[in-house]
Design an enzyme around this catalytic site. Structure first.
Site, PDB file in Angstrom:
ATOM      1  N   HIS A   1       0.597  -1.229  -0.070  1.00 19.84           N
ATOM      2  CA  HIS A   1      -0.085  -0.033   0.079  1.00 19.84           C
ATOM      3  C   HIS A   1       1.061   1.359   0.000  1.00 19.84           C
ATOM      4  O   HIS A   1       0.440   2.457   0.442  1.00 19.84           O
ATOM      5  CB  HIS A   1      -1.112  -0.044   1.023  1.00 19.84           C
TER       6      HIS A   1
ATOM      7  N   TYR B   1      -2.803   4.256  -2.953  1.00 19.65           N
ATOM      8  CA  TYR B   1      -3.038   4.610  -1.447  1.00 19.65           C
ATOM      9  C   TYR B   1      -1.991   5.758  -0.996  1.00 19.65           C
ATOM     10  O   TYR B   1      -2.284   6.124  -0.163  1.00 19.65           O
ATOM     11  CB  TYR B   1      -2.584   3.409  -0.584  1.00 19.65           C
TER      12      TYR B   1
END
Ligand code: G6P
Length: 437
Positions: free
Chosen positions: A202, A255
């Protein structure tokens, strides 16, 4: 590993995502012969597990496949002699995720499932449980591969690497989703593209993108800056600043918005928490709809509604990896593995997310070396946060936990770090025995 048919153990088998995994298995039976799937869950998830079991049986029957389906609360029976153990569980369920999202928001801090204090809380709950699962694997299936999807996937994989002997690879659907979205932008097939991915779970960048021998990184960044779709269902599609992307020179993952556009993302989260609810609260409703559908006895395939969830392509990511290991393909996949010098500025024992060659022996990362100063600071700081979090989770050490949060770039102030941590400990009391001694 012998080339006999495979047994898969799926921990957290009652997840609403499981039909996607089953579809992935059925699609590849000619290459990856699966003889048994054993889904396992905890008592609170028993009803869902039974629904998933029945749907899986219908899917398998429709496909005319010969696979033994088992579903039980008996983790040890599931793990015994498994070839692959797939972990996709959520300690505390969606209510715990909703708490993870709401607690930081009270302090004007990003409240997210895997990044920032929300991911920290999830790691504290999850790491002791996965290490317990590892003990069973060490005893009952020592040659198996654990493919870990359990979030925060990089951090959890790092704990497994450091504190168990289990052979593990962490996985995420973000890199494969990035590839699919770039293929759409470039109007090409995903397999025509090569992405040089490296970073953390992420927090992964595609440092270079190639199409037919041509470096298309700048072109992709331009398209993303011009508003081409580059997000996941679970992340607000905050537009990217084209000048920033050009300066960055690497393709950020969806992200990254939490780190590079914190104010805008926080404003989105606050607004949604007051209206339609946090992401977990929205997902609770989607889950209810999904499980109602799954109970329909005429349903024998993955329903379209599952696409409302953020986990698209997760079964491709995991089954392609099983294929590569089982058939010794030596193909390139983006995985979470021990750094071992791949990114020069990170510790060897840090788990990173990167492109790697995968064969029967596991995953060997493709060397990156020095990263550009544009990304070194962020990745170094987040890795320090992750390493402190692993220690806090394993040993129940308050000081380590506090320093983890204080080092997280999404936590702007130590007084907030302390208040959030105390709130997390209080709210999660029953799931954090390591802090209650
Ligand atoms: C993305 C992430 C996963 C995460 C999922 C959440 O796909 O890569 O790690 O679990 O989104 O999706 P949801 O629909 O539960 O918000």
């Amino acid at each position: 590993m012998t080339k006999s048919p495979l047994k898969l153990a799926i921990i957290g088998g009652g997840s609403s995502y499981t039909p996607e995994l089953v579809e992935g298995v059925l699609k590849r039976l000619d290459r990856v012969p699966v003889k048994e799937m054993h889904f396992v869950d905890v008592e609170a998830g028993q009803e869902k597990l039974e629904i998933i079991e029945a749907l899986t049986r219908r899917m398998v029957e429709k496909a005319g496949a010969d696979i033994i389906i088992k579903a039980s609360l008996d983790r040890r029976a599931a793990i015994a002699d498994a070839d692959f153990v797939m972990t996709q569980f959520r300690v505390g369920g969606l209510q715990a995720r909703a708490n993870d999202e709401r607690i930081p928001l009270k302090y004007d801090v990003i409240g997210q499932e895997t990044t920032g204090p929300g991911g920290f809380a999830k790691a504290l709950r999850t790491i002791p449980v996965i290490l317990d699962i590892c003990k069973d694997i060490e005893e009952l299936a020592p040659n198996s591969w654990m493919l870990n999807f359990t979030n925060p996937a990089g951090l959890v994989t790092e704990a497994v690497q450091k504190y168990s002997k289990v052979k593990t690879i962490g996985l995420c659907n973000v890199p494969v989703s990035m590839k699919m979205m770039i293929a759409e932008m470039m109007d090409c097939l995903p397999e025509e593209l090569s992405l040089e991915c490296a970073g953390l779970n992420h927090l992964v960048w595609a440092h270079r993108a190639w199409l037919g021998g041509k470096d298309i990184t700048a072109e992709v960044l331009k398209k993303v800056g011009d508003g081409a779709n580059f997000s996941m269902k679970n992340i607000f599609e905050e537009p990217w600043d084209p000048a920033f992307l050009k300066a960055l020179g690497a393709i950020p993952c969806p992200y990254h918005r939490y780190f590079y556009q914190t104010d805008a993302m926080l404003a989105e989260e606050k607004e949604s928490s007051l209206n339609e609810g946090t992401r977990a609260e929205q997902v609770m409703k989607t889950e209810q709809e999904l499980f109602e559908l799954y109970q329909n006895e005429s349903l024998a395939e993955k329903p379209e509604q599952l696409e409302k969830r953020g986990g698209a392509y997760y079964s491709d990511a995991s089954l392609n990896l099983v294929d590569a290991i089982y058939n010794d393909l030596k193909t390139i996949h983006v995985v979470n593995v021990r750094n071992n010098g791949t990114i020069a500025t990170l510790p060897d024992d840090a788990v990173i997310e990167c492109s790697a060659v995968v064969g029967s022996w596991g995953a060997r990362p493709l060397m990156i070396g020095e990263l550009s100063p544009a990304v070194i600071g962020l990745i170094g700081q987040v890795k320090a946060y992750e390493q402190l979090t692993v220690e806090a989770a394993v040993h129940g050490e308050y000081d380590k936990g506090l320093m983890a949060l204080a080092n997280n770039p999404l936590v702007p102030d130590i007084s907030k770090a302390k208040s959030i941590f105390d709130d997390i400990l209080k709210t999660n009391h029953d799931y954090l025995p390591q802090f209650n001694q």
